[in-house]
Design an enzyme around this catalytic site. Structure first.
Site, PDB file in Angstrom:
ATOM      1  N   ILE A   1     -12.403 -13.474   1.700  1.00  0.00           N
ATOM      2  CA  ILE A   1     -12.983 -12.507   0.763  1.00  0.00           C
ATOM      3  C   ILE A   1     -13.084 -13.164  -0.616  1.00  0.00           C
ATOM      4  O   ILE A   1     -12.134 -13.822  -1.067  1.00  0.00           O
ATOM      5  CB  ILE A   1     -12.084 -11.242   0.652  1.00  0.00           C
TER       6      ILE A   1
ATOM      7  N   SER B   1      -4.740  -4.378 -10.324  1.00  0.00           N
ATOM      8  CA  SER B   1      -5.485  -4.670 -11.558  1.00  0.00           C
ATOM      9  C   SER B   1      -6.691  -5.585 -11.339  1.00  0.00           C
ATOM     10  O   SER B   1      -7.548  -5.696 -12.196  1.00  0.00           O
ATOM     11  CB  SER B   1      -4.554  -5.293 -12.605  1.00  0.00           C
ATOM     12  N   ARG B   2      -6.749  -6.257 -10.209  1.00  0.00           N
ATOM     13  CA  ARG B   2      -7.893  -7.152  -9.974  1.00  0.00           C
ATOM     14  C   ARG B   2      -8.117  -7.345  -8.467  1.00  0.00           C
ATOM     15  O   ARG B   2      -7.330  -6.876  -7.647  1.00  0.00           O
ATOM     16  CB  ARG B   2      -7.652  -8.505 -10.640  1.00  0.00           C
TER      17      ARG B   2
ATOM     18  N   ASN C   1      -0.733  -4.035  -1.422  1.00  0.00           N
ATOM     19  CA  ASN C   1      -1.761  -5.077  -1.582  1.00  0.00           C
ATOM     20  C   ASN C   1      -1.259  -6.327  -2.297  1.00  0.00           C
ATOM     21  O   ASN C   1      -1.798  -7.418  -2.085  1.00  0.00           O
ATOM     22  CB  ASN C   1      -2.941  -4.464  -2.357  1.00  0.00           C
TER      23      ASN C   1
ATOM     24  N   SER D   1       1.662  -6.789 -12.238  1.00  0.00           N
ATOM     25  CA  SER D   1       2.819  -7.602 -12.637  1.00  0.00           C
ATOM     26  C   SER D   1       2.705  -8.046 -14.091  1.00  0.00           C
ATOM     27  O   SER D   1       3.643  -7.891 -14.855  1.00  0.00           O
ATOM     28  CB  SER D   1       3.023  -8.801 -11.708  1.00  0.00           C
TER      29      SER D   1
ATOM     30  N   ASP E   1       7.121  -5.351 -10.896  1.00  0.00           N
ATOM     31  CA  ASP E   1       7.159  -6.545 -10.052  1.00  0.00           C
ATOM     32  C   ASP E   1       7.456  -6.080  -8.622  1.00  0.00           C
ATOM     33  O   ASP E   1       8.505  -5.474  -8.367  1.00  0.00           O
ATOM     34  CB  ASP E   1       8.246  -7.507 -10.561  1.00  0.00           C
TER      35      ASP E   1
ATOM     36  N   TYR F   1       2.542 -18.485   3.793  1.00  0.00           N
ATOM     37  CA  TYR F   1       1.637 -17.330   3.685  1.00  0.00           C
ATOM     38  C   TYR F   1       1.407 -16.702   5.068  1.00  0.00           C
ATOM     39  O   TYR F   1       1.490 -15.482   5.228  1.00  0.00           O
ATOM     40  CB  TYR F   1       0.313 -17.819   3.083  1.00  0.00           C
TER      41      TYR F   1
ATOM     42  N   SER G   1      -3.525 -10.567   6.606  1.00  0.00           N
ATOM     43  CA  SER G   1      -4.590 -11.578   6.535  1.00  0.00           C
ATOM     44  C   SER G   1      -4.852 -12.077   7.960  1.00  0.00           C
ATOM     45  O   SER G   1      -3.933 -12.089   8.790  1.00  0.00           O
ATOM     46  CB  SER G   1      -4.136 -12.759   5.675  1.00  0.00           C
TER      47      SER G   1
HETATM   48  P1  NAD Z   1      -5.633 -11.700  -6.302  1.00  0.00           P
HETATM   49  O1  NAD Z   1      -4.806 -12.877  -6.631  1.00  0.00           O
HETATM   50  O2  NAD Z   1      -6.931 -11.507  -7.004  1.00  0.00           O
HETATM   51  O3  NAD Z   1      -4.802 -10.351  -6.481  1.00  0.00           O
HETATM   52  C1  NAD Z   1      -3.463 -10.234  -6.093  1.00  0.00           C
HETATM   53  C2  NAD Z   1      -2.854  -9.110  -6.891  1.00  0.00           C
HETATM   54  O4  NAD Z   1      -1.464  -9.025  -6.556  1.00  0.00           O
HETATM   55  C3  NAD Z   1      -2.948  -9.356  -8.399  1.00  0.00           C
HETATM   56  O5  NAD Z   1      -3.306  -8.160  -9.035  1.00  0.00           O
HETATM   57  C4  NAD Z   1      -1.532  -9.766  -8.756  1.00  0.00           C
HETATM   58  O6  NAD Z   1      -1.173  -9.446 -10.087  1.00  0.00           O
HETATM   59  C5  NAD Z   1      -0.735  -8.949  -7.758  1.00  0.00           C
HETATM   60  N1  NAD Z   1       0.611  -9.471  -7.596  1.00  0.00           N
HETATM   61  C6  NAD Z   1       0.986 -10.711  -7.225  1.00  0.00           C
HETATM   62  N2  NAD Z   1       2.317 -10.818  -7.241  1.00  0.00           N
HETATM   63  C7  NAD Z   1       2.805  -9.614  -7.647  1.00  0.00           C
HETATM   64  C8  NAD Z   1       4.097  -9.097  -7.864  1.00  0.00           C
HETATM   65  N3  NAD Z   1       5.189  -9.833  -7.680  1.00  0.00           N
HETATM   66  N4  NAD Z   1       4.218  -7.822  -8.272  1.00  0.00           N
HETATM   67  C9  NAD Z   1       3.130  -7.055  -8.470  1.00  0.00           C
HETATM   68  N5  NAD Z   1       1.868  -7.480  -8.277  1.00  0.00           N
HETATM   69  C10 NAD Z   1       1.718  -8.751  -7.873  1.00  0.00           C
HETATM   70  O7  NAD Z   1      -5.838 -11.781  -4.740  1.00  0.00           O
HETATM   71  P2  NAD Z   1      -6.715 -10.874  -3.733  1.00  0.00           P
HETATM   72  O8  NAD Z   1      -7.618 -11.807  -3.039  1.00  0.00           O
HETATM   73  O9  NAD Z   1      -7.255  -9.679  -4.386  1.00  0.00           O
HETATM   74  O10 NAD Z   1      -5.567 -10.475  -2.685  1.00  0.00           O
HETATM   75  C11 NAD Z   1      -5.093  -9.150  -2.499  1.00  0.00           C
HETATM   76  C12 NAD Z   1      -4.366  -9.092  -1.177  1.00  0.00           C
HETATM   77  O11 NAD Z   1      -5.270  -9.398  -0.114  1.00  0.00           O
HETATM   78  C13 NAD Z   1      -3.216 -10.089  -1.070  1.00  0.00           C
HETATM   79  O12 NAD Z   1      -2.139  -9.511  -0.363  1.00  0.00           O
HETATM   80  C14 NAD Z   1      -3.840 -11.212  -0.260  1.00  0.00           C
HETATM   81  O13 NAD Z   1      -2.869 -11.966   0.431  1.00  0.00           O
HETATM   82  C15 NAD Z   1      -4.725 -10.439   0.679  1.00  0.00           C
HETATM   83  N6  NAD Z   1      -5.800 -11.229   1.274  1.00  0.00           N
HETATM   84  C16 NAD Z   1      -6.771 -11.797   0.508  1.00  0.00           C
HETATM   85  C17 NAD Z   1      -7.776 -12.535   1.127  1.00  0.00           C
HETATM   86  C18 NAD Z   1      -8.898 -13.171   0.365  1.00  0.00           C
HETATM   87  O14 NAD Z   1      -9.697 -13.878   0.984  1.00  0.00           O
HETATM   88  N7  NAD Z   1      -9.029 -12.950  -0.936  1.00  0.00           N
HETATM   89  C19 NAD Z   1      -7.753 -12.714   2.511  1.00  0.00           C
HETATM   90  C20 NAD Z   1      -6.744 -12.132   3.256  1.00  0.00           C
HETATM   91  C21 NAD Z   1      -5.772 -11.394   2.622  1.00  0.00           C
END
Ligand code: NAD
Length: 249
Positions: free
Chosen positions: A190, A16-17, A92, A39, A65, A157, A144
């Protein structure tokens, strides 16, 4: 051969985001039908679904979830019943609950390990039989660079993200003979809501440590995912692709 996902059915958890949203939209840009799970944010998930449909692709937004194996099985079964098959899963969904080890609570440890690592077991396991029946599939797990390098204040993490790499390689070894590929995408820094919570000084430090000298965009992670979802990566399994501006090289 040009890169296309036409005819493929994809599932993105936490779509969703942020990075998940960018992945879902880009998979649709390349011709895939895309289901997203979320979620809590039903409105944001419905908005992503509507955008995918505007591109002329089928979509669904399902509340799920990611920590529940039973719900993962329901989601996968619903996709297979309605659309006939599931070709690609992008695991993701993820969270951070940062703290130094001396201060980290058991709850912070458990929440991050369960959400980030068990969720990947849940969906990868749920998809295995349908993908075997479909004579192939592609699992893409979002880890990551922290899972490769470690990071002070993020032991929970980092452990979850390193665990994803070991899990993915094991899964790839178990299921390659069934033409099911499993790969990891490891993003660096990111710009999303997740990193938006970091302190400005920490962010400047991260940029200074990144050879390409800038933060990445969710779209750039999505590009790697599209490649791994497509038949252009048909001989690639058990691989870790860093999308990190060179940070962990
Ligand atoms: P974000 O917080 O914007 O998005 C995370 C998403 O996961 C959200 O949509 C959230 O609702 C969902 N989520 C969390 N817990 C959940 C659950 N129990 N059930 C269902 N959905 C759930 O973060 P993001 O930056 O978009 O991260 C996405 C992925 O990329 C993650 O796995 C994160 O660890 C990984 N990541 C992000 C970065 C970064 O710099 N942003 C770097 C490395 C890895």
């Amino acid at each position: 051969m040009s890169l296309t996902l036409e005819g493929k059915t994809c599932l993105v958890t936490g779509g969703s985001r942020g990075i998940g949203r960018a992945i879902a939209l880009k998979l649709a840009d390349f011709g895939a039908d895309v289901v997203i799970t979320y979620s809590r944010s039903a409105d944001a998930a419905e908005e992503v679904k509507a955008e995918i449909e505007k591109k002329g692709r089928k979509s669904k937004a399902l509340q799920a979830d990611a920590v529940s194996l039973a719900r993962a099985e329901e989601v996968v079964n619903e996709i297979v019943e309605d659309w006939g098959k599931l070709d690609v899963i992008v695991n993701n969904a993820g969270i951070t609950k940062d703290n130094l080890i001396l201060r980290m609570t058991e709850e912070q440890w458990d929440d991050v390990i369960t959400t980030n690592l068990k969720s990947i077991f849940n969906y990868s396991k749920a998809a295995a039989k349908p993908m075997m029946r479909n004579r192939g599939g592609s699992i893409i797990n979002i880890s990551s660079v922290v899972g490769i390098s470690g990071n002070a204040g993020q032991s929970n993490y980092a452990a979850s993200k390193a665990g994803i790499i070991g899990f993915t390689k094991s899964y790839a070894k178990e299921l390659s003979s069934r033409n099911i590929r499993a790969n990891v995408v490891a993003p660096g820094y990111i710009l999303t809501d997740m990193t938006g919570e970091l302190d400005e000084k920490v962010l400047e430090g991260i940029k200074a440590e990144t050879p390409l000298g800038r933060a990445g965009e969710a779209n750039e992670v999505a590009d790697a995912v599209v490649f791994l979802a497509s038949d252009m990566s048909s001989y690639i399994t058990g691989e870790v692709i860093r999308v990190d501006g060179g940070m962990a090289m």
